[in-house]
Write a protein that holds these residues in place. Structure first.
Motif, PDB file in Angstrom:
ATOM      1  N   ARG A 125       4.239  -1.888  -2.417  1.00 12.88           N
ATOM      2  CA  ARG A 125       2.886  -1.393  -2.136  1.00 12.88           C
ATOM      3  C   ARG A 125       2.412  -1.868  -0.774  1.00 12.88           C
ATOM      4  NH1 ARG A 125      -0.157  -2.590  -7.818  1.00 12.88           N
ATOM      5  NH2 ARG A 125       0.946  -1.028  -9.027  1.00 12.88           N
ATOM      6  N   ARG A 126       2.765  -3.094  -0.457  1.00 14.25           N
ATOM      7  CA  ARG A 126       2.360  -3.651   0.834  1.00 14.25           C
ATOM      8  C   ARG A 126       2.950  -2.830   1.977  1.00 14.25           C
ATOM      9  NH1 ARG A 126       3.746  -9.660   1.244  1.00 14.25           N
ATOM     10  NH2 ARG A 126       2.254  -9.646  -0.441  1.00 14.25           N
ATOM     11  N   GLN A 127       4.220  -2.445   1.861  1.00 13.34           N
ATOM     12  CA  GLN A 127       4.846  -1.623   2.904  1.00 13.34           C
ATOM     13  C   GLN A 127       4.191  -0.244   2.987  1.00 13.34           C
ATOM     14  OE1 GLN A 127       8.845  -1.768   1.490  1.00 13.34           O
ATOM     15  NE2 GLN A 127       9.457  -3.358   2.954  1.00 13.34           N
ATOM     16  N   ARG A 128       3.877   0.351   1.844  1.00 10.97           N
ATOM     17  CA  ARG A 128       3.222   1.661   1.855  1.00 10.97           C
ATOM     18  C   ARG A 128       1.829   1.584   2.460  1.00 10.97           C
ATOM     19  NH1 ARG A 128       5.512   2.667  -3.843  1.00 10.97           N
ATOM     20  NH2 ARG A 128       3.647   1.534  -4.438  1.00 10.97           N
ATOM     21  N   ARG A 129       1.104   0.504   2.182  1.00  8.95           N
ATOM     22  CA  ARG A 129      -0.224   0.335   2.768  1.00  8.95           C
ATOM     23  C   ARG A 129      -0.150   0.176   4.281  1.00  8.95           C
ATOM     24  NH1 ARG A 129      -2.191  -3.954  -1.561  1.00  8.95           N
ATOM     25  NH2 ARG A 129      -2.580  -2.543  -3.288  1.00  8.95           N
ATOM     26  N   LYS A 130       0.827  -0.604   4.742  1.00  8.94           N
ATOM     27  CA  LYS A 130       1.002  -0.773   6.191  1.00  8.94           C
ATOM     28  C   LYS A 130       1.304   0.555   6.869  1.00  8.94           C
ATOM     29  CE  LYS A 130       2.676  -5.508   6.678  1.00  8.94           C
ATOM     30  NZ  LYS A 130       3.829  -6.323   7.063  1.00  8.94           N
ATOM     31  N   GLU A 131       2.189   1.328   6.251  1.00 12.48           N
ATOM     32  CA  GLU A 131       2.544   2.621   6.829  1.00 12.48           C
ATOM     33  C   GLU A 131       1.348   3.563   6.834  1.00 12.48           C
ATOM     34  OE1 GLU A 131       5.865   3.970   4.575  1.00 12.48           O
ATOM     35  OE2 GLU A 131       7.197   2.418   5.362  1.00 12.48           O
ATOM     36  N   ALA A 132       0.558   3.527   5.771  1.00 12.54           N
ATOM     37  CA  ALA A 132      -0.627   4.390   5.704  1.00 12.54           C
ATOM     38  C   ALA A 132      -1.676   3.946   6.721  1.00 12.54           C
ATOM     39  CB  ALA A 132      -1.213   4.378   4.308  1.00 12.54           C
ATOM     40  N   ALA A 133      -1.802   2.636   6.969  1.00 10.70           N
ATOM     41  CA  ALA A 133      -2.794   2.140   7.920  1.00 10.70           C
ATOM     42  C   ALA A 133      -2.397   2.446   9.361  1.00 10.70           C
ATOM     43  CB  ALA A 133      -2.986   0.641   7.733  1.00 10.70           C
TER      44      ALA A 133
END
Length: 136
Positions: A125-133
Protein backbone atom coordinates in the motif's frame (compact mmCIF):
# COMPACT_ATOMS: atom_id res chain seq x y z
CA UNK A 1 22.11 -3.49 10.10
CA UNK A 2 22.63 -3.39 6.33
CA UNK A 3 23.60 -7.07 6.37
CA UNK A 4 20.21 -8.06 7.73
CA UNK A 5 18.40 -5.83 5.23
CA UNK A 6 20.52 -7.21 2.39
CA UNK A 7 19.71 -10.78 3.40
CA UNK A 8 16.05 -9.91 3.75
CA UNK A 9 15.83 -8.34 0.29
CA UNK A 10 17.74 -11.26 -1.26
CA UNK A 11 15.35 -13.71 0.42
CA UNK A 12 12.34 -11.75 -0.88
CA UNK A 13 13.71 -11.88 -4.43
CA UNK A 14 14.34 -15.63 -4.11
CA UNK A 15 10.85 -16.16 -2.66
CA UNK A 16 9.18 -14.17 -5.45
CA UNK A 17 10.56 -16.55 -8.11
CA UNK A 18 8.85 -19.68 -6.76
CA UNK A 19 5.61 -20.94 -5.20
CA UNK A 20 7.02 -20.41 -1.72
CA UNK A 21 3.94 -20.81 0.46
CA UNK A 22 2.71 -23.80 -1.50
CA UNK A 23 5.96 -25.67 -0.95
CA UNK A 24 6.17 -24.68 2.69
CA UNK A 25 2.61 -25.77 3.46
CA UNK A 26 3.04 -29.07 1.61
CA UNK A 27 6.23 -29.82 3.56
CA UNK A 28 4.65 -28.76 6.85
CA UNK A 29 1.66 -31.01 6.19
CA UNK A 30 3.96 -33.99 5.69
CA UNK A 31 5.96 -33.11 8.82
CA UNK A 32 2.74 -32.81 10.85
CA UNK A 33 1.58 -36.23 9.71
CA UNK A 34 4.97 -37.73 10.57
CA UNK A 35 4.71 -36.21 14.05
CA UNK A 36 1.23 -37.64 14.62
CA UNK A 37 2.53 -41.09 13.77
CA UNK A 38 4.45 -40.90 17.05
CA UNK A 39 1.28 -40.29 19.11
CA UNK A 40 0.37 -42.64 21.95
CA UNK A 41 -1.78 -45.66 21.21
CA UNK A 42 -4.74 -44.06 23.00
CA UNK A 43 -4.72 -41.21 20.48
CA UNK A 44 -3.89 -43.12 17.30
CA UNK A 45 -7.00 -43.91 15.29
CA UNK A 46 -5.46 -45.81 12.44
CA UNK A 47 -1.86 -46.97 12.30
CA UNK A 48 -1.91 -47.69 8.59
CA UNK A 49 -2.77 -50.32 6.06
CA UNK A 50 0.70 -51.75 5.78
CA UNK A 51 2.73 -49.77 8.28
CA UNK A 52 5.35 -48.57 5.82
CA UNK A 53 2.87 -46.54 3.77
CA UNK A 54 2.01 -44.59 6.92
CA UNK A 55 5.57 -43.27 7.03
CA UNK A 56 6.36 -43.26 3.31
CA UNK A 57 3.56 -40.98 2.10
CA UNK A 58 4.19 -38.12 4.58
CA UNK A 59 7.93 -38.36 3.91
CA UNK A 60 7.19 -38.00 0.19
CA UNK A 61 5.03 -34.96 1.00
CA UNK A 62 8.00 -33.31 2.70
CA UNK A 63 10.26 -34.15 -0.25
CA UNK A 64 7.73 -32.82 -2.76
CA UNK A 65 7.33 -29.61 -0.75
CA UNK A 66 11.08 -29.07 -0.86
CA UNK A 67 11.19 -29.88 -4.57
CA UNK A 68 8.50 -27.28 -5.23
CA UNK A 69 10.68 -24.74 -3.44
CA UNK A 70 13.99 -25.58 -5.09
CA UNK A 71 12.81 -26.67 -8.56
CA UNK A 72 9.80 -24.49 -9.38
CA UNK A 73 9.95 -25.29 -13.11
CA UNK A 74 8.40 -28.70 -12.37
CA UNK A 75 5.79 -27.39 -9.92
CA UNK A 76 2.82 -28.79 -11.86
CA UNK A 77 4.06 -32.38 -11.63
CA UNK A 78 5.08 -31.98 -7.99
CA UNK A 79 1.78 -30.37 -6.98
CA UNK A 80 -0.38 -33.00 -8.71
CA UNK A 81 1.70 -35.78 -7.16
CA UNK A 82 1.53 -33.93 -3.83
CA UNK A 83 -2.26 -33.73 -3.78
CA UNK A 84 -2.60 -37.43 -4.68
CA UNK A 85 -0.18 -38.44 -1.94
CA UNK A 86 -1.87 -36.07 0.50
CA UNK A 87 -5.24 -37.67 -0.19
CA UNK A 88 -3.63 -41.08 0.27
CA UNK A 89 -2.54 -40.17 3.79
CA UNK A 90 -6.19 -40.02 4.78
CA UNK A 91 -6.23 -43.83 4.63
CA UNK A 92 -2.71 -44.64 5.76
CA UNK A 93 -1.70 -42.09 8.41
CA UNK A 94 -4.17 -41.34 11.22
CA UNK A 95 -6.73 -39.73 8.92
CA UNK A 96 -4.07 -37.51 7.40
CA UNK A 97 -2.64 -36.35 10.72
CA UNK A 98 -6.10 -35.82 12.20
CA UNK A 99 -7.07 -33.71 9.15
CA UNK A 100 -4.50 -30.98 9.98
CA UNK A 101 -1.69 -32.40 7.84
CA UNK A 102 -4.18 -33.36 5.16
CA UNK A 103 -5.50 -29.79 5.03
CA UNK A 104 -2.03 -28.24 4.98
CA UNK A 105 -0.89 -30.58 2.21
CA UNK A 106 -3.99 -29.99 0.09
CA UNK A 107 -3.80 -26.20 0.41
CA UNK A 108 -0.06 -26.24 -0.29
CA UNK A 109 -0.49 -28.40 -3.38
CA UNK A 110 -3.25 -26.15 -4.69
CA UNK A 111 -1.16 -23.03 -4.10
CA UNK A 112 1.80 -24.56 -5.91
CA UNK A 113 -0.41 -25.64 -8.81
CA UNK A 114 -2.01 -22.22 -9.17
CA UNK A 115 1.19 -20.17 -8.94
CA UNK A 116 2.06 -18.28 -12.11
CA UNK A 117 5.71 -17.29 -12.59
CA UNK A 118 5.01 -14.35 -14.90
CA UNK A 119 2.91 -12.35 -12.44
CA UNK A 120 4.13 -8.96 -11.35
CA UNK A 121 5.39 -8.79 -7.78
CA UNK A 122 2.85 -7.59 -5.26
CA UNK A 123 3.14 -3.90 -4.37
CA UNK A 124 2.49 -2.71 -0.85
CA UNK A 125 0.00 0.00 0.00
CA UNK A 126 2.85 2.33 0.81
CA UNK A 127 4.31 1.86 -2.69
CA UNK A 128 0.91 2.43 -4.31
CA UNK A 129 0.39 5.60 -2.28
CA UNK A 130 3.80 6.93 -3.28
CA UNK A 131 3.09 6.25 -6.93
CA UNK A 132 -0.33 7.91 -6.68
CA UNK A 133 1.18 10.96 -4.93
CA UNK A 134 3.95 11.42 -7.51
CA UNK A 135 1.67 10.87 -10.52
CA UNK A 136 0.65 14.10 -12.30
Amino acid sequence: MSGVNGFRSAFRRWRADRPFWGGVLLALGGAWILLTMKASLKVVLHVGMQGLAGYLLPALMVVLGLLVLFNPAQRLFYSITGILITLGTWLTSNLGGFFVGLSLGAVGSCLAFGWLPDQEPRRSRRQRRKEAATAP
